[in-house]
Design an enzyme around this catalytic site. Structure first.
Site, PDB file in Angstrom:
ATOM      1  NE  ARG A 152      -3.013  -0.127   3.012  1.00  0.00           N
ATOM      2  CZ  ARG A 152      -3.117   0.436   4.200  1.00  0.00           C
ATOM      3  NH1 ARG A 152      -3.094   1.795   4.272  1.00  0.00           N
ATOM      4  NH2 ARG A 152      -2.755  -0.343   5.330  1.00  0.00           N
TER       5      ARG A 152
ATOM      6  CE1 TYR B  82     -17.317   7.886 -17.479  1.00  0.00           C
ATOM      7  CE2 TYR B  82     -16.128   8.295 -15.524  1.00  0.00           C
ATOM      8  CZ  TYR B  82     -16.953   7.364 -16.458  1.00  0.00           C
ATOM      9  OH  TYR B  82     -17.196   6.060 -15.970  1.00  0.00           O
TER      10      TYR B  82
ATOM     11  CG  ASP C  69     -10.140  13.384 -18.048  1.00  0.00           C
ATOM     12  OD1 ASP C  69      -9.404  12.661 -18.766  1.00  0.00           O
ATOM     13  OD2 ASP C  69     -10.857  12.693 -17.552  1.00  0.00           O
TER      14      ASP C  69
ATOM     15  CE  LYS D 106     -12.474   4.441 -20.211  1.00  0.00           C
ATOM     16  NZ  LYS D 106     -12.440   4.751 -18.856  1.00  0.00           N
TER      17      LYS D 106
END
Length: 437
Positions: free
Chosen positions: A124, A178, A243, A268
């Site tokens: 982590r 988005y 973005d 993507k």
């Protein structure tokens, strides 16, 4: 015969510009020259000095083209290690017989978020394979650092949490974004408050508690474009988050235009094969340290196998984007010439995304494709089509969708690497199913 209409939406530069373009047999999509771009890495070290085995490779970076960086960034130490392919480190924990030293390293991370020196501690806190991807993406975007997360929404959530902890809960944003990003901001799920504005209204919307300005260009799903440099100027001292999922660093690098934070749904184009989910924020090291602390506390870590697939995906990113963009440019021309299509949106900077509105029922087009996959998401080697009002932007209120240009007849096409004539044959057949509504 002239093409009816290709509409280029350029928000921030006045009204939409409509051009009549004579059809060409096979337009060649050209990217900006890449061999003149210099990628500097502050504090770069030799490949042999990788911070004590942490996986954070900070190799000295000469002036190299983007295509070269895509292949080699994050991998500079492999030859010295006797390896050709990057290794996958799947460990969740790491042994240490120096508990006092480990305590000191953990304290140091808690204090400033800098990556611990020496061997890894716990997954982590960081993972060597993921760190290679972060190094490579930062190099491609031209930023000091990058921090990867389990998804794009986890990455955006971490950015908002960083600002919220500083008492800067107000966000100024430009639609469209988005759909889930829109929902996260509008619903205030993380305690943030959003003011939606046109680009010209950004400066007037800023408040003392504004922690972020968020934009997406080209925008999802309308492909509207922003003048990022003008937007960054309007932000003043408030960080601009851009973005860059649709454009990728192949088509634009927002940091060069003043954006401090660059967000990617790495699911993507960065991954590029529809088999990995991830998000990443490219930024300066100061902000990266805060993001790492949030990632550690909330657990939105990227799995090492996903980090490996993303690093591999980056190596072909320029080639994939070029080829898919060439297909998209051709399909945009053919769609614009088709009388069953009311409007085509294709960005000035190019790319592999097309948005188009049909005269008939868009759901018939979705039902009619056979080669193209009717599915949400984008950026894969295969072509995907979806109806934003039904899926990706369904969560955005109808009036807000329409105000942002997301009509009920809009379809979003992510163009892949198939032969363009096969793609057109499939689209042409699907358009034949549409009926006037």
């Amino acid at each position: 015969m002239k093409i009816h209409r290709i509409e280029y939406d350029r928000i921030g530069h006045g009204a939409n510009v409509t051009r009549d373009v004579a059809p060409e047999p096979r337009p060649v999509f050209r990217l900006p020259p890449m061999d003149s771009v210099v990628y500097d890495k502050q504090g770069a070290q030799s490949a042999q000095d990788d911070l004590g085995g942490s996986g954070r490779v900070l190799a000295a970076a000469p002036s190299r083209a983007l295509a070269t960086e895509a292949v080699h960034a994050g991998r500079e130490d492999l030859a010295a290690l006797g390896l050709h392919a990057a290794p996958i480190d799947l460990s969740t924990t790491y042994p240490s017989y120096d508990s006092r030293g480990e305590a000191a390293r953990i304290d140091a991370f808690a204090a400033d978020g800098a990556e611990p020196e020496g061997p890894p501690v716990y997954a982590r806190l960081g993972n060597p394979t993921v760190a290679r991807f972060e190094t490579a993406l930062a190099r491609l975007e031209g930023t000091e650092s990058a921090v990867a997360f389990a998804s794009g929404m986890a990455a955006l959530s971490a950015v908002l949490l960083v600002r919220n902890t500083m008492g800067l809960r107000h966000v100024v944003a430009v639609r469209p974004l988005y759909g889930c990003s829109d929902h996260l901001l509008t619903a205030g799920l993380l305690g943030s408050e959003v003011t939606w504005v046109d680009p010209a209204g950004i400066a007037d919307a800023l408040r003392p508690d504004t922690g972020l300005v968020m934009v997406e260009s080209p925008a999802n799903p309308t492909l509207a474009e922003l003048d990022l440099r003008a937007v960054a100027h309007a932000c003043g001292s408030v960080p601009l988050l851009a973005d860059n999922t649709f454009a990728t660093p192949v088509l634009q690098r927002p940091a060069e235009h003043g954006a401090r934070l660059i967000l990617h749904s790495a699911t993507k184009y960065l991954g590029g094969h529809g088999d990995v989910m991830a998000g990443v924020v490219a930024c300066d090291e100061e902000f990266a340290r805060k993001l790492r602390q949030v990632r550690f506390a909330t657990g939105g870590v990227l799995h090492p196998l996903a980090g490996y697939l993303l690093l591999r995906g980056l190596s072909t990113l320029p080639v994939r984007v070029r080829a898919a963009s060439s297909n998209a440019a051709e399909l945009a021309l053919r769609l614009a010439a088709d009388p069953r299509v009311a409007r085509v949106h294709y960005p000035r900077i190019g790319g592999a995304m097309i948005a188009f509105e049909v005269h008939g029922d868009p759901h018939d087009v979705i039902a009619g494709v056979r080669l193209i996959t009717p599915a949400v998401s984008l950026g894969s080697v295969d072509s995907l089509i979806q109806h934003p009002a039904s899926i990706s932007h369904r969560i955005v209120p109808t009036a807000d969708r329409h105000d942002a240009g997301v009509s009920d007849r809009l379809l979003r096409l992510s163009v892949g690497l198939e032969d363009v004539d096969d793609l057109w044959s499939d689209l042409e057949g699907a358009l034949g199913y549409t009926s006037e509504g």
